[in-house]
Design a protein around this motif. Structure first.
Motif, mmCIF file in Angstrom:
data_model
loop_
_atom_site.group_PDB
_atom_site.id
_atom_site.type_symbol
_atom_site.label_atom_id
_atom_site.label_comp_id
_atom_site.label_asym_id
_atom_site.label_seq_id
_atom_site.Cartn_x
_atom_site.Cartn_y
_atom_site.Cartn_z
ATOM 1 N N GLY A 116 0.813 -1.208 0.000
ATOM 2 C CA GLY A 116 0.000 0.000 0.000
ATOM 3 C C GLY A 116 0.848 1.259 0.000
ATOM 4 N N GLU A 117 0.255 2.366 -0.469
ATOM 5 C CA GLU A 117 1.005 3.620 -0.589
ATOM 6 C C GLU A 117 1.408 4.180 0.765
ATOM 7 O OE1 GLU A 117 -0.584 6.615 -3.111
ATOM 8 O OE2 GLU A 117 -0.686 5.305 -4.869
ATOM 9 N N LEU A 118 0.565 4.044 1.786
ATOM 10 C CA LEU A 118 0.917 4.568 3.108
ATOM 11 C C LEU A 118 2.214 3.947 3.604
ATOM 12 C CD1 LEU A 118 0.302 6.136 5.734
ATOM 13 C CD2 LEU A 118 -0.953 4.117 6.515
ATOM 14 N N VAL A 119 2.283 2.632 3.564
ATOM 15 C CA VAL A 119 3.493 1.941 4.026
ATOM 16 C C VAL A 119 4.689 2.344 3.174
ATOM 17 C CG1 VAL A 119 4.605 -0.320 4.261
ATOM 18 C CG2 VAL A 119 2.245 -0.007 5.026
ATOM 19 N N ALA A 120 4.501 2.421 1.859
ATOM 20 C CA ALA A 120 5.617 2.767 0.972
ATOM 21 C C ALA A 120 6.148 4.161 1.278
ATOM 22 C CB ALA A 120 5.172 2.682 -0.485
ATOM 23 N N LEU A 121 5.262 5.128 1.460
ATOM 24 C CA LEU A 121 5.693 6.499 1.727
ATOM 25 C C LEU A 121 6.348 6.622 3.100
ATOM 26 C CD1 LEU A 121 2.636 8.404 0.237
ATOM 27 C CD2 LEU A 121 4.972 8.424 -0.665
ATOM 28 N N MET A 122 5.748 6.015 4.111
ATOM 29 C CA MET A 122 6.310 6.109 5.456
ATOM 30 C C MET A 122 7.639 5.361 5.548
ATOM 31 S SD MET A 122 4.310 8.113 7.038
ATOM 32 C CE MET A 122 4.029 8.894 5.439
ATOM 33 N N THR A 123 7.734 4.236 4.847
ATOM 34 C CA THR A 123 8.993 3.494 4.836
ATOM 35 C C THR A 123 10.096 4.304 4.157
ATOM 36 O OG1 THR A 123 7.776 1.405 4.782
ATOM 37 C CG2 THR A 123 10.094 1.316 4.171
#
Length: 315
Positions: A116-123
């Motif tokens: 998901g985009e949330l995990v990708a951005l926060m990572t």
């Protein structure tokens, strides 16, 4: 946790450049860092980093160090720079994949597709923050990595703003020089630390970017971005910059909503432009080799990495 997997092509390049020991250490350090990461990030980091890499950026750092300082162990601060360049490179891949809406990279699901985009951005933010911590008190490296992040941000905006326009090879060099070129330019400065190889690094980045463009048209495994996405979005690749000088192809390239038939015609025109694209890359290779011989006491490692990079368009 074991070190990242490495394919046969990457292994052969590492051996040809004479850095198997250094790369084994780097890969173990990456694996250890992933293992020590926060448990909420660990799966995504393992997916991103343990799937393998071409490792051309840390190899560039090592080659530039050896070209200026001769044989001997790679110092700790140079190894730290090689580690962090892999961190920042992967951040750029994660962001590129989100922007391009790419479902896969090198045959595997992209991070945002899988998690998901949330995990990708926060990572991505997590990786950058840990990268700076790894650099410690190396202020020169901190400044270079800050330069890199800024230039990569500008490059993404520049590439998007200049899409679907009839531009030429010099425009391609300008855009690619801030995209892939900035990454390799900073690699050269991290390995050299005198600034003498900065131009060499930028030229090496152009060769890498151009070989990726050519390889995408040929249907080879992508080195960087995706060929289908670039074609769809009207991104100025090297074959595109050549092909769109034909007014008919240029008109197709500038269409805001190209049809499948339009994209097929563009793809054919880009294929026809490959011989000229290859000649352009050969000219950039000559520029890079000239820089290496001018400024490196031992240019052999630089000439070797240029030769290995140039082969990427046909692998």
């Amino acid at each position: 946790m074991s070190a990242a997997t490495i394919d046969a092509t990457s292994a052969s390049v590492i051996d040809a450049l004479g850095f198997p020991k250094e790369m084994a250490e780097l890969r173990e350090r990456i694996a250890d860092w992933v293992h020590r990461s926060n448990r909420y990030m660990q799966d995504a980091l393992d997916w991103q980093f343990m799937g393998g890499s071409k490792y051309f950026r840390p190899l560039t750092i090592f080659a530039c160090y050896r070209a200026m300082h001769g044989p001997g162990p790679i110092p700790g601060h140079i190894m730290n720079s090689a580690l962090v360049i892999e961190f920042f490179h992967n951040v750029s891949l994660i962001v590129d994949d989100i922007v391009d809406k790419s479902p896969e990279r090198r045959g595997r699901a992209t991070m945002h597709t899988k998690y998901g985009e949330l995990v990708a951005l926060m990572t991505s933010g997590y990786i950058v923050a840990d990268g700076y911590l790894e650099l410690g008190k190396d202020l020169q490296a901190i400044a270079l990595f800050s330069e890199l992040l800024k230039r990569l941000g500008v490059a993404e905006c520049m590439q998007w703003a200049d899409r679907r326009q009839v531009l030429g090879v010099e425009d391609w060099r300008r855009i690619a020089g801030e995209d892939t070129g900035s990454m390799f330019e900073v690699c050269a400065c991290l390995g050299d630390r005198s600034g003498k190889l900065r131009k060499f690094g930028g030229l090496l980045g152009l060769v890498y970017h151009g070989c990726d463009d050519v390889g995408d048209v040929r249907g080879l495994p992508a080195l960087g971005g995706g060929g289908k996405e670039d074609l769809r979005d009207g991104i100025l690749t090297l074959p595109a910059a050549i092909a769109i000088q034909d007014p008919r192809i240029g008109a197709l390239f500038t269409r805001a909503d190209p049809t499948d038939a339009d994209l097929e015609q563009l793809a054919a025109a880009f294929m026809a432009a490959l011989p000229q694209a290859e000649r352009t890359l050969d000219g950039i290779v000559e520029e890079a080799e000239r820089e290496a011989r001018l400024f490196a006491p031992n240019p052999a490692p630089l000439l070797a990495i240029v030769a290995q990079t140039r082969r990427l368009s046909s692998r």
